[in-house]
Scaffold this motif. Structure first.
Motif, short mmCIF file in Angstrom:
data_model
loop_
_atom_site.label_atom_id
_atom_site.label_comp_id
_atom_site.label_asym_id
_atom_site.label_seq_id
_atom_site.Cartn_x
_atom_site.Cartn_y
_atom_site.Cartn_z
N PRO A 40 -6.97 -0.41 -0.74
CA PRO A 40 -6.78 0.55 -1.83
C PRO A 40 -5.84 -0.05 -2.88
O PRO A 40 -5.06 -0.95 -2.55
CB PRO A 40 -6.13 1.75 -1.15
CG PRO A 40 -6.40 1.57 0.31
CD PRO A 40 -6.45 0.09 0.53
N PRO A 41 -5.87 0.42 -4.13
CA PRO A 41 -6.61 1.60 -4.59
C PRO A 41 -8.02 1.34 -5.07
O PRO A 41 -8.50 2.08 -5.93
CB PRO A 41 -5.72 2.09 -5.73
CG PRO A 41 -5.07 0.87 -6.28
CD PRO A 41 -4.86 -0.04 -5.11
N THR A 42 -8.73 0.32 -4.56
CA THR A 42 -10.17 0.26 -4.80
C THR A 42 -10.77 1.60 -4.35
O THR A 42 -10.48 2.05 -3.24
CB THR A 42 -10.81 -0.89 -4.02
OG1 THR A 42 -10.22 -2.12 -4.43
CG2 THR A 42 -12.31 -0.95 -4.28
N PRO A 43 -11.59 2.23 -5.18
CA PRO A 43 -11.95 3.63 -4.95
C PRO A 43 -12.59 3.95 -3.61
O PRO A 43 -12.28 4.97 -3.00
CB PRO A 43 -12.91 3.94 -6.11
CG PRO A 43 -12.47 3.02 -7.19
CD PRO A 43 -12.05 1.76 -6.49
N GLY A 44 -13.51 3.08 -3.12
CA GLY A 44 -14.20 3.41 -1.88
C GLY A 44 -13.27 3.53 -0.70
O GLY A 44 -13.24 4.55 0.01
N VAL A 100 -11.79 6.79 1.64
CA VAL A 100 -11.77 6.82 3.10
C VAL A 100 -10.36 7.16 3.60
O VAL A 100 -10.18 8.01 4.49
CB VAL A 100 -12.24 5.47 3.68
CG1 VAL A 100 -12.03 5.43 5.19
CG2 VAL A 100 -13.70 5.24 3.34
N ALA A 101 -9.36 6.50 3.02
CA ALA A 101 -7.97 6.74 3.43
C ALA A 101 -7.57 8.19 3.18
O ALA A 101 -6.92 8.83 4.02
CB ALA A 101 -7.04 5.78 2.68
N VAL A 102 -7.94 8.71 2.02
CA VAL A 102 -7.59 10.09 1.68
C VAL A 102 -8.28 11.07 2.62
O VAL A 102 -7.67 12.02 3.12
CB VAL A 102 -7.95 10.39 0.20
CG1 VAL A 102 -7.83 11.87 -0.09
CG2 VAL A 102 -7.07 9.58 -0.74
N LEU A 103 -9.56 10.84 2.88
CA LEU A 103 -10.31 11.75 3.76
C LEU A 103 -9.72 11.76 5.17
O LEU A 103 -9.63 12.81 5.81
CB LEU A 103 -11.78 11.32 3.81
CG LEU A 103 -12.71 12.18 4.68
CD1 LEU A 103 -12.76 13.61 4.16
CD2 LEU A 103 -14.12 11.59 4.70
N LEU A 104 -9.30 10.60 5.64
CA LEU A 104 -8.75 10.51 7.00
C LEU A 104 -7.27 10.88 7.06
O LEU A 104 -6.69 10.96 8.15
CB LEU A 104 -8.94 9.10 7.56
CG LEU A 104 -10.39 8.67 7.82
CD1 LEU A 104 -10.46 7.20 8.20
CD2 LEU A 104 -11.03 9.53 8.91
N GLY A 105 -6.64 11.07 5.90
CA GLY A 105 -5.22 11.42 5.87
C GLY A 105 -4.32 10.25 6.24
O GLY A 105 -3.22 10.44 6.78
N MET A 159 -17.46 6.45 3.13
CA MET A 159 -17.26 7.90 3.15
C MET A 159 -18.02 8.56 4.29
O MET A 159 -17.51 9.47 4.96
CB MET A 159 -17.70 8.50 1.81
CG MET A 159 -16.81 8.16 0.63
SD MET A 159 -15.22 8.98 0.71
CE MET A 159 -15.69 10.67 0.42
N THR A 160 -19.25 8.13 4.52
CA THR A 160 -20.05 8.70 5.62
C THR A 160 -19.40 8.36 6.96
O THR A 160 -19.29 9.22 7.84
CB THR A 160 -21.49 8.15 5.58
OG1 THR A 160 -22.04 8.36 4.28
CG2 THR A 160 -22.35 8.85 6.60
N ALA A 172 -4.98 7.01 11.89
CA ALA A 172 -5.82 7.13 10.69
C ALA A 172 -5.81 5.83 9.90
O ALA A 172 -6.82 5.43 9.31
CB ALA A 172 -5.33 8.29 9.82
N VAL A 173 -4.67 5.14 9.89
CA VAL A 173 -4.57 3.85 9.19
C VAL A 173 -5.51 2.84 9.84
O VAL A 173 -6.28 2.16 9.14
CB VAL A 173 -3.12 3.32 9.19
CG1 VAL A 173 -3.06 1.89 8.69
CG2 VAL A 173 -2.22 4.22 8.35
#
Length: 469
Positions: free
Chosen positions: A157-161, A165-170, A388-389, A405-406
């Motif tokens: 990150p912060p490459t968007p993909g 994933v990081a944001v979704l997994l917290g 994301m999937t 999560a990391v």
């Protein structure tokens, strides 16, 4: 649980079929796949649409500004001459040896906040020039430049993909950046050591329009290999739009781990290290680059845009922003719909039981995100959609998998390096910009990237096993 598994299998099969076989845009494919998953799970159409909209909105709310700011940073790097400064820096660092690393390391850095496809467009002409000037094998230049930009695009990150994933997994963003860099860099160097001689046997010509008027250098002095251009920015200044956001985000994570809540320094670092604020500060440094190199920036902007802009202000605050929005639009929408699909999976009552089922099979939990990431990348092509999937599938399983999560984020990123092929838009961009045919693109993009992905996954698995990630 059977219904939940069927929903996943059928919806993903439909998603793959629509993207790969029917050549339907990922936005529509993701929407249809999400609706099918919701229907199989027993949701009515309104409930499903609401979940998709919630996932879409929360995903864009999390990463939308980051994607836009990253695209503006790409414009500043292109027009200010920053990319050339970075390449020159690494030519000097390696004293003219192993020049594939000069463009490779520049691409590695550039692709951290910038889309890999954009980095390919920025760096490929420089690869062609170096190949021609030193009679360097273009196979070698292409392999390790494409590999570098794909690694950070997939894992840092912060490459968007990978950010999504990081944001979704917290996951803690600073730690994902740290471990993403560590694992991807080790994978890059090991892959280079293993495959540089193999790639160095192919002396195919670079793209002709990139090397028109460029002559081979007979001298052994690396200074003669430098890209000569007036008024190039200092290398630290050139890297500042990229490094400033990464450093600020990492410092904020460090402050959260080591400083008391309410500490003034921690509050300041948390503010500056907010991903959107940090990325905007990267944009500000990009503007400063343009101000410091006004004539160069305007000339390059006019050359690439076909315009005759004379106002630096208009270029920075209108031209760059307009270009950035055009570049960012498709990734924004695709990522949003990826978030909608993940929301359907996450909201399913049986989602929490999936990890127990996987654990009962005896398959190592730490490899599950890696394998899912690899399968989805092979299936859908887009690393953002694949990641994301995979994150949507892994989130309910985190406790059962026994990893953080990391770690899950990093392993998904490594997995999405595997089996990039003809359904990946970046695959075709690299083929065109590096003047490759399909056989060479399979060799120098798919094969080299796959080896690096496996190495990154092994490195990540080692760090998880010894308990540091």
């Amino acid at each position: 649980m059977t219904q939940f598994v069927l929903a996943i299998i059928i919806s993903i099969a439909v998603l793959i079929f629509m993207i790969v076989k029917l050549n339907i845009h990922p936005v529509i494919s993701l929407f249809v796949g999400s609706m099918i998953a919701g229907s199989i799970l027993g949701n009515n159409p309104v409930t499903t649409i609401t979940a998709i909209a919630n996932g879409f909105g929360s995903t864009l709310g999390s990463i939308g500004m980051t994607i836009i700011f990253g695209s503006i940073i790409a414009c500043s790097i292109r027009d200010s001459g920053a990319a050339k400064s970075m390449v020159n820096f690494f030519i000097k660092l390696f004293h003219g040896k192993n020049l594939e690393l000069s463009t490779g390391m520049a691409a590695y850095i550039m692709s951290i906040p910038v889309f890999g496809d954009v980095t390919t467009v920025l760096i490929s002409p420089l690869c062609a020039i170096i190949s021609k000037r030193q009679n360097k094998p273009m196979g070698q230049m292409a392999s390790f430049t494409i590999l570098a930009l794909n690694l950070t695009h997939s894992m840092v990150p912060p490459t968007p993909g990978i950010l999504a994933v990081a944001v979704l997994l917290g996951a803690d963003l600073g730690l994902v950046i740290l471990w993403g860099i560590v694992c991807s860099f080790i994978a890059y160097i090991v892959t280079w050591l293993l495959m540089r001689k193999w790639a160095g046997k192919d002396y195919y010509p670079p793209k002709p329009e990139f090397v028109e008027g460029v002559e081979e250098v007979k001298s052994n002095d690396y200074h003669d290999l430098l890209i000569k251009e007036d008024n190039l920015p200092n290398v630290l200044f050139a890297m500042s739009p990229i490094l400033v956001p990464v450093i600020l985000i990492a410092l904020a994570s460090f402050a959260d781990m080591t400083m008391a809540e309410g500490d003034a320094v921690r509050v300041l670092l948390d503010t500056l290290g907010n991903r959107n604020i940090a990325m905007f500060l990267g944009v500000v440094f990009g503007w400063l680059l343009a101000v410091a190199h006004k004539d160069k920036a305007l000339a390059n902007y006019n050359l690439t845009s076909g315009k005759n802009e004379k106002s630096l202000f208009t270029m920075m605050f209108n031209g760059w922003v307009s270009e950035a929005l055009e570049v960012a639009l498709i990734p924004l929408i695709v990522t949003g719909f990826g978030g909608g699909f993940a929301q359907i999976i996450k909201d399913a009552p049986a989602a929490g039981e999936l990890g127990d089922v996987v654990a009962a099979t005896g398959f190592p939990g730490l490899l599950v995100p890696f394998v899912i990431g690899a399968v989805m990348e092979c299936a859908v092509g887009s690393r953002t959609t694949a990641g994301m999937t995979a994150a949507g599938l892994c989130l309910p399983m985190l406790d059962s998998l026994g990893i953080s999560a990391v770690a899950c984020t990093v392993m998904i990123g490594a997995g999405t390096m595997i089996v990039s092929h003809v359904n990946d838009s970046g695959w075709w961009v690299s083929q065109s910009m590096f003047n490759m045919d399909m056989t060479r693109t399979f060799k120098y993009n798919t094969l080299v990237g796959g080896v690096a992905g496996v190495i990154a996954g092994i490195v990540g698995a080692i760090f998880i096993t010894i308990g540091v990630m």
